[in-house]
Design a protein around this motif. Structure first.
Motif, PDB file in Angstrom:
ATOM      1  N   UNK A 122      41.556   5.691  56.272  1.00  0.00           N
ATOM      2  CA  UNK A 122      41.218   4.801  57.387  1.00  0.00           C
ATOM      3  C   UNK A 122      41.840   5.291  58.689  1.00  0.00           C
ATOM      4  N   UNK A 173      40.458   7.643  60.656  1.00  0.00           N
ATOM      5  CA  UNK A 173      39.471   7.960  61.682  1.00  0.00           C
ATOM      6  C   UNK A 173      38.364   6.898  61.694  1.00  0.00           C
ATOM      7  N   UNK A 174      37.229   7.225  62.262  1.00  0.00           N
ATOM      8  CA  UNK A 174      36.217   6.198  62.460  1.00  0.00           C
ATOM      9  C   UNK A 174      35.119   6.184  61.402  1.00  0.00           C
ATOM     10  N   UNK A 175      35.280   6.918  60.305  1.00  0.00           N
ATOM     11  CA  UNK A 175      34.176   7.046  59.350  1.00  0.00           C
ATOM     12  C   UNK A 175      33.808   5.701  58.717  1.00  0.00           C
ATOM     13  N   UNK A 227      34.465   2.704  59.882  1.00  0.00           N
ATOM     14  CA  UNK A 227      33.931   1.821  60.919  1.00  0.00           C
ATOM     15  C   UNK A 227      32.500   2.196  61.290  1.00  0.00           C
ATOM     16  N   UNK A 228      32.168   3.484  61.246  1.00  0.00           N
ATOM     17  CA  UNK A 228      30.785   3.891  61.532  1.00  0.00           C
ATOM     18  C   UNK A 228      29.844   3.317  60.461  1.00  0.00           C
ATOM     19  N   UNK A 235      30.336   0.586  58.681  1.00  0.00           N
ATOM     20  CA  UNK A 235      30.232  -0.866  58.883  1.00  0.00           C
ATOM     21  C   UNK A 235      29.379  -1.179  60.116  1.00  0.00           C
ATOM     22  N   UNK A 236      29.448  -0.308  61.113  1.00  0.00           N
ATOM     23  CA  UNK A 236      28.619  -0.499  62.297  1.00  0.00           C
ATOM     24  C   UNK A 236      27.141  -0.409  61.947  1.00  0.00           C
ATOM     25  N   UNK A 237      26.785   0.600  61.162  1.00  0.00           N
ATOM     26  CA  UNK A 237      25.391   0.745  60.739  1.00  0.00           C
ATOM     27  C   UNK A 237      24.954  -0.496  59.957  1.00  0.00           C
ATOM     28  N   UNK A 291      27.084   6.926  55.760  1.00  0.00           N
ATOM     29  CA  UNK A 291      26.681   6.152  56.931  1.00  0.00           C
ATOM     30  C   UNK A 291      25.164   6.030  57.029  1.00  0.00           C
ATOM     31  N   UNK A 338      38.452  -0.714  63.500  1.00  0.00           N
ATOM     32  CA  UNK A 338      38.073   0.691  63.626  1.00  0.00           C
ATOM     33  C   UNK A 338      39.172   1.459  62.891  1.00  0.00           C
ATOM     34  N   UNK A 361      38.001   8.341  68.900  1.00  0.00           N
ATOM     35  CA  UNK A 361      37.599   7.460  67.794  1.00  0.00           C
ATOM     36  C   UNK A 361      36.558   6.438  68.263  1.00  0.00           C
ATOM     37  N   UNK A 401      32.379   6.055  66.927  1.00  0.00           N
ATOM     38  CA  UNK A 401      31.932   4.854  66.209  1.00  0.00           C
ATOM     39  C   UNK A 401      31.131   3.836  67.009  1.00  0.00           C
ATOM     40  N   UNK A 417      27.315   3.148  66.716  1.00  0.00           N
ATOM     41  CA  UNK A 417      26.704   2.710  65.462  1.00  0.00           C
ATOM     42  C   UNK A 417      26.711   1.197  65.300  1.00  0.00           C
ATOM     43  N   UNK A 418      27.410   0.500  66.170  1.00  0.00           N
ATOM     44  CA  UNK A 418      27.482  -0.962  66.102  1.00  0.00           C
ATOM     45  C   UNK A 418      26.382  -1.586  66.946  1.00  0.00           C
TER      46      UNK A 418
END
Lengths: 296, 296, 296
Positions: A30, A32-34, A36-37, A39-41, A150, B54, B69, B73, B76-77
């Motif tokens: 956790x 980096x942003x992987x 979160x990316x 979850x954003x999608x 993602x 994030x 970061x 991300x 993608x939100x």
């Protein structure tokens, strides 16, 4: 006709949409942003989803552990929960991307690379479908090949959890068979049980075997009864000891070892307020075997 | 008049409130209660918000990484998502506290200390506002000077995400310009691209450059084509190698290096199932430069 | 009679159910599925709950720190929020399982083993109830003795947060008294304040004492005024220094020490953009004492 019907349907619809839970697992960490990316999608598919984490600290590429962590948790979530598991050393190659619907009604979105080994046996294969990436793939992601978690898995999971697509719309049905990692089940011969150390309860250093309570009970050990245990690594003895079986840690003094049934009802070893694995230099995997019998 | 109108409005209102997503980033770690205090303040503004992370593992005070970061991300939100980024070595001093509305309709609540460097270029500055702390500050927090993340940023973000305030009510509009950390963009001279290593994909040890796919494509490298790469730290060569370009890791054997386009479509280096950064002792920052050209 | 009443009640009910927030704390870490299993049990009670984390990185069995982390965060969450804290070296033994309703209207579900030490003093004991495990225990969990966090605490918290049970239905009321860990409060003698180091702000290396701002203000130190501080471990002096008091870190140069009031309004020590605890080898606990007086 009930004049409130359209309203009731609307409300029921809002309520139903809100049942959509997606639970993520990966070896991404956790930092980096992987995560979160992903979850954003999912939130872009539907902002009303509830997005949770199983863990993102699966050791890199360790499919066996990913499979066990699903086994440890999926059953506690409500029917209909959608899991995404991305431990995917073969990303971009030809391994299948699937969604498993278990007999218990849980969904698991994952590369079919062994991640479903335990769940397919315990909760059972209800139905297995291949993800049709021509429709279940985030738009504008065609030129990216390396982040299926993602662009395909988080996206498909969110569509399924939000009822944007039905399970059938995931893609074509597959035969009821998943890629599984072989492991020898525990067995009883005379009064000796032979098993393996499936995994460590890393935070506390407890050692979890693959010996289920049903098998263990055939030894007829009572609370406080003594066990002879032998732990071997590649046939070499690492620990030989006589320890008591207890239902709970507090029954032995701090610093003392015990055998107990863990939260998945498998025989396990621990030190009360201590670290069994560290003290006795024990790790996990199919090359770690254990023998258990009643002490004379 | 539709007699259901008040009810429909109420329902629409409930539904709208539920779109409120706040995503938190910081260098606080998750070992203490700082992140939970921020989320508590946000939930106190509206318990219906959806609060996500994030990362909170930005290295302490590393504004450059915080900026990257977000770049990795935010896009993608869904539109309307509110981000809070608190990497704030200057807390309590005179740096501005702002909310950026990007041209893509995302909001970022942050000290304007360089955190917006990448996003302001990629997603663009839609509108920038200064946070008016006379209204957008948690009550009873006047005597605390050191936790703006909780008392101002999490509070303002929640008010914005829950439509308690409009974007205009954040505070006065500012000129369309943010504090940016300078970095040399990648460039092509002849058939050589010069760039820098912007960041590591820390979990896997992959090395991400600032060379965008559009620039890289001008080298006309095909799948499997070879690249000569040179990595330098302060002008001193750390690695010189010839490696293949592939769309995905699985195209080379485990343990072998490759160049690929990462999930942000920038040229990157990796070892399939290995750790490129560790093996070749490569780190990131503006003092780490890279040269790439087609191998002869 | 308002013909919309049933509908309004239904909508109000949906809205109320959505206020249900559960916040989890433990010493489980997040490398395995333990936390996710707890959240799964809670989601099975009601998928509409919002489940958040305080921290799962409490050092193993450290009840004192669990108590302090609750103190650091509970007050920032809205009234009615339900906390689950599972730092439970005595799991399976006779310690009580309780739910505390604070005077501020927050609920804490926990073993009564000292975890409520700080909160019971600061937010006050509104009402204390014993968990009746004959009703408030997950079905099919009778044979598991070691995971109360999942089978009893997460389950009870979710039932309370989702209004499945009332607070009274948790179990029988107890006398207004919790198990507390003794600690000497800070005190003023002449112009010298004596206190202890309650905890470290681990991420940044800041040192938090138990000296409240009210007591500190009696020394009449102005912004920039100098303090003589002495830090001892088991009566042995570890640090003697004269440092300025400031409201915020940015008032001293990077690398310079200062005293300040932390986000809980207690006297604390830090190095601007540095690590005070590491540099001066300071840790926390009741054996770490501190003396503070105005510098001459």
């Amino acid at each position: 006709l009930n004049p409130f019907l359209p309203l009731l349907l609307l409300i029921a619809n809002i309520a139903a949409a809100q049942n959509g839970i997606v639970v993520f697992q990966s070896d991404f960490g956790v930092k980096d942003g992987a995560v979160a990316a992903m979850k954003g999608v999912s939130s872009s598919v539907s902002p009303n989803l509830r997005l949770y984490d199983l863990t993102h600290e699966i050791p890199a590429y360790n499919i066996w552990e990913a499979s066990l962590r699903l086994e440890q948790t999926v059953r506690y979530w409500p029917e209909g929960t959608v899991f995404v598991s991305v431990v995917d050393p073969g990303v971009g190659t030809e391994r299948r991307s699937v969604v498993l619907k278990t007999r218990s009604g849980h969904y698991i979105v994952t590369p079919d690379n062994g991640t479903l080994t335990h769940i397919s046996l315990s909760l059972g294969i209800g139905e297995l479908r291949s993800i049709d990436e021509t429709v279940n793939r985030r738009q504008e992601s065609d030129s990216s090949y390396t982040f299926h978690g993602r662009d395909v898995y988080a996206y498909t999971a969110a569509r399924l959890a939000s009822h944007t697509i039905s399970f059938e719309q995931v893609g074509p049905a597959l035969p009821d068979s998943v890629t599984a990692i072989f492991s020898q089940p525990a067995s009883l011969t005379g009064n000796i049980i032979a098993g393996t150390i499936s995994i460590l309860d890393v935070q506390f250093g407890n050692v979890w075997t693959n010996i289920p309570s049903g098998l263990f009970q055939q030894l007829n050990i009572k609370e406080g009864g003594l066990l002879d245990i032998t732990i071997k690594h590649h046939q070499k003895t690492v620990l030989q000891a006589t320890i008591p079986y207890h239902t709970t840690f507090g029954k032995v003094a701090a610093g003392q070892p015990l055998a107990y049934l863990n939260s998945l009802m498998q025989l396990s070893f621990a030190i009360n307020e201590g670290d069994f694995a560290k003290k006795f230099k024990v790790a996990s995997g199919s090359d770690w075997t254990v023998e258990v019998k009643p002490a004379r």
